[in-house]
Design a protein around this motif. Sequence first.
Motif, PDB file in Angstrom:
ATOM      1  N   ARG A  30      24.497 -15.235  51.818  1.00  0.00           N
ATOM      2  CA  ARG A  30      23.442 -15.711  52.726  1.00  0.00           C
ATOM      3  C   ARG A  30      23.850 -17.044  53.370  1.00  0.00           C
ATOM      4  O   ARG A  30      23.674 -17.240  54.570  1.00  0.00           O
ATOM      5  CB  ARG A  30      22.135 -15.874  51.937  1.00  0.00           C
ATOM      6  CG  ARG A  30      20.934 -16.122  52.821  1.00  0.00           C
ATOM      7  CD  ARG A  30      19.703 -16.409  51.998  1.00  0.00           C
ATOM      8  NE  ARG A  30      18.503 -16.383  52.807  1.00  0.00           N
ATOM      9  CZ  ARG A  30      18.119 -17.333  53.631  1.00  0.00           C
ATOM     10  NH1 ARG A  30      18.856 -18.430  53.747  1.00  0.00           N
ATOM     11  NH2 ARG A  30      17.017 -17.224  54.337  1.00  0.00           N
ATOM     12  N   LYS A  41      23.577 -20.737  67.128  1.00  0.00           N
ATOM     13  CA  LYS A  41      22.529 -21.586  67.705  1.00  0.00           C
ATOM     14  C   LYS A  41      23.147 -22.701  68.542  1.00  0.00           C
ATOM     15  O   LYS A  41      22.625 -23.049  69.594  1.00  0.00           O
ATOM     16  CB  LYS A  41      21.630 -22.147  66.597  1.00  0.00           C
ATOM     17  CG  LYS A  41      20.675 -21.080  66.045  1.00  0.00           C
ATOM     18  CD  LYS A  41      19.671 -21.654  65.075  1.00  0.00           C
ATOM     19  CE  LYS A  41      20.244 -21.840  63.704  1.00  0.00           C
ATOM     20  NZ  LYS A  41      19.225 -22.217  62.696  1.00  0.00           N
ATOM     21  N   ASP A  50      14.934 -24.360  62.458  1.00  0.00           N
ATOM     22  CA  ASP A  50      13.979 -23.472  63.102  1.00  0.00           C
ATOM     23  C   ASP A  50      12.809 -23.243  62.138  1.00  0.00           C
ATOM     24  O   ASP A  50      12.808 -22.294  61.351  1.00  0.00           O
ATOM     25  CB  ASP A  50      14.674 -22.158  63.463  1.00  0.00           C
ATOM     26  CG  ASP A  50      13.782 -21.232  64.271  1.00  0.00           C
ATOM     27  OD1 ASP A  50      12.545 -21.394  64.202  1.00  0.00           O
ATOM     28  OD2 ASP A  50      14.315 -20.344  64.953  1.00  0.00           O
ATOM     29  N   GLU A  54      11.858 -20.207  59.413  1.00  0.00           N
ATOM     30  CA  GLU A  54      11.759 -20.492  57.980  1.00  0.00           C
ATOM     31  C   GLU A  54      10.405 -20.013  57.441  1.00  0.00           C
ATOM     32  O   GLU A  54      10.333 -19.411  56.364  1.00  0.00           O
ATOM     33  CB  GLU A  54      11.940 -21.990  57.716  1.00  0.00           C
ATOM     34  CG  GLU A  54      13.364 -22.438  57.962  1.00  0.00           C
ATOM     35  CD  GLU A  54      13.578 -23.930  57.732  1.00  0.00           C
ATOM     36  OE1 GLU A  54      12.696 -24.567  57.111  1.00  0.00           O
ATOM     37  OE2 GLU A  54      14.621 -24.455  58.164  1.00  0.00           O
ATOM     38  N   GLN A  90      24.792 -25.715  57.279  1.00  0.00           N
ATOM     39  CA  GLN A  90      24.842 -25.916  58.731  1.00  0.00           C
ATOM     40  C   GLN A  90      25.031 -27.392  59.084  1.00  0.00           C
ATOM     41  O   GLN A  90      25.069 -27.763  60.245  1.00  0.00           O
ATOM     42  CB  GLN A  90      23.552 -25.397  59.379  1.00  0.00           C
ATOM     43  CG  GLN A  90      23.447 -23.879  59.348  1.00  0.00           C
ATOM     44  CD  GLN A  90      22.134 -23.369  59.919  1.00  0.00           C
ATOM     45  OE1 GLN A  90      21.271 -24.135  60.319  1.00  0.00           O
ATOM     46  NE2 GLN A  90      21.988 -22.061  59.925  1.00  0.00           N
TER      47      GLN A  90
HETATM   48  O1  LIG Z   1      17.668 -18.074  61.113  1.00  0.00           O
HETATM   49  C1  LIG Z   1      18.287 -19.116  61.327  1.00  0.00           C
HETATM   50  O2  LIG Z   1      18.300 -19.653  62.445  1.00  0.00           O
HETATM   51  C2  LIG Z   1      19.040 -19.773  60.262  1.00  0.00           C
HETATM   52  O3  LIG Z   1      19.803 -20.681  60.513  1.00  0.00           O
HETATM   53  C3  LIG Z   1      18.787 -19.375  58.858  1.00  0.00           C
HETATM   54  C4  LIG Z   1      17.685 -20.216  58.221  1.00  0.00           C
HETATM   55  C5  LIG Z   1      17.416 -19.579  56.829  1.00  0.00           C
HETATM   56  O4  LIG Z   1      18.000 -20.036  55.852  1.00  0.00           O
HETATM   57  O5  LIG Z   1      16.681 -18.587  56.777  1.00  0.00           O
HETATM   58  C6  LIG Z   1      18.172 -21.607  58.048  1.00  0.00           C
HETATM   59  C7  LIG Z   1      17.769 -22.648  58.818  1.00  0.00           C
HETATM   60  C8  LIG Z   1      16.809 -22.499  59.904  1.00  0.00           C
HETATM   61  O6  LIG Z   1      15.956 -23.596  59.988  1.00  0.00           O
HETATM   62  C9  LIG Z   1      16.101 -21.215  59.842  1.00  0.00           C
HETATM   63  C10 LIG Z   1      16.476 -20.192  59.052  1.00  0.00           C
END
Ligand SMILES: O=C(O)C(=O)C[C@]1(C(=O)O)C=C[C@@H](O)C=C1
Length: 178
Positions: A30, A41, A50, A54, A90
Amino acid sequence: MDTMADGSLARMRLAIGGIDHALVLLLGARARLAVRAGRCKVRAGRPLADPEREARVHRRVEAVARRIGLPASTADGLAALAIADARRAQGIDPDPDPAAHAPPIGSRHAMHIPHLPPRPPPRSCASCLRPGAGRRCCARCRPGCSSACSSAPWPRCWPRRSPMAASTSWRDAGWAST
Ligand SMILES: O=C(O)C(=O)C[C@]1(C(=O)O)C=C[C@@H](O)C=C1
């Protein structure tokens, strides 16, 4: 002493250990996907954090937990850990307060991924090197090779930069080279 019960306990523990192992592998997978999502992104000019996504992740895992009779808080806690890891991978603050930490749109922030080795060059593939051509191969030359070109295989193949194939550390980290 109940040896039957002891035998059952040992089997249960073995199975539990297998599940723990799988959980860790899944969390690793994951986090790797999250790194790639982060790169997408950045390319798309979106902020890395995001919060809506989340929240959706939390809602979904809670729903699954409820369906199987697991406390929603367990699934929620696991999702929080996984998301914090994804954010760390990230290169953003794992603190889920997005307003405080979202890098500006278009930022190159995600390209710095602290705990992963740098992206390797495309893999060489000895069997599709034209003798003397000194070129790297591409997916169209041979399935499984790095996909560096989109049309005619040979003219678009990458010039060979080093006799080395993909970096071992990258491979060891379980990353595909595309
Ligand atoms: O879906 C995304 O954009 C991701 O980067 C994955 C993820 C997650 O771990 O689910 C991680 C960080 C973001 O803030 C949102 C979701």
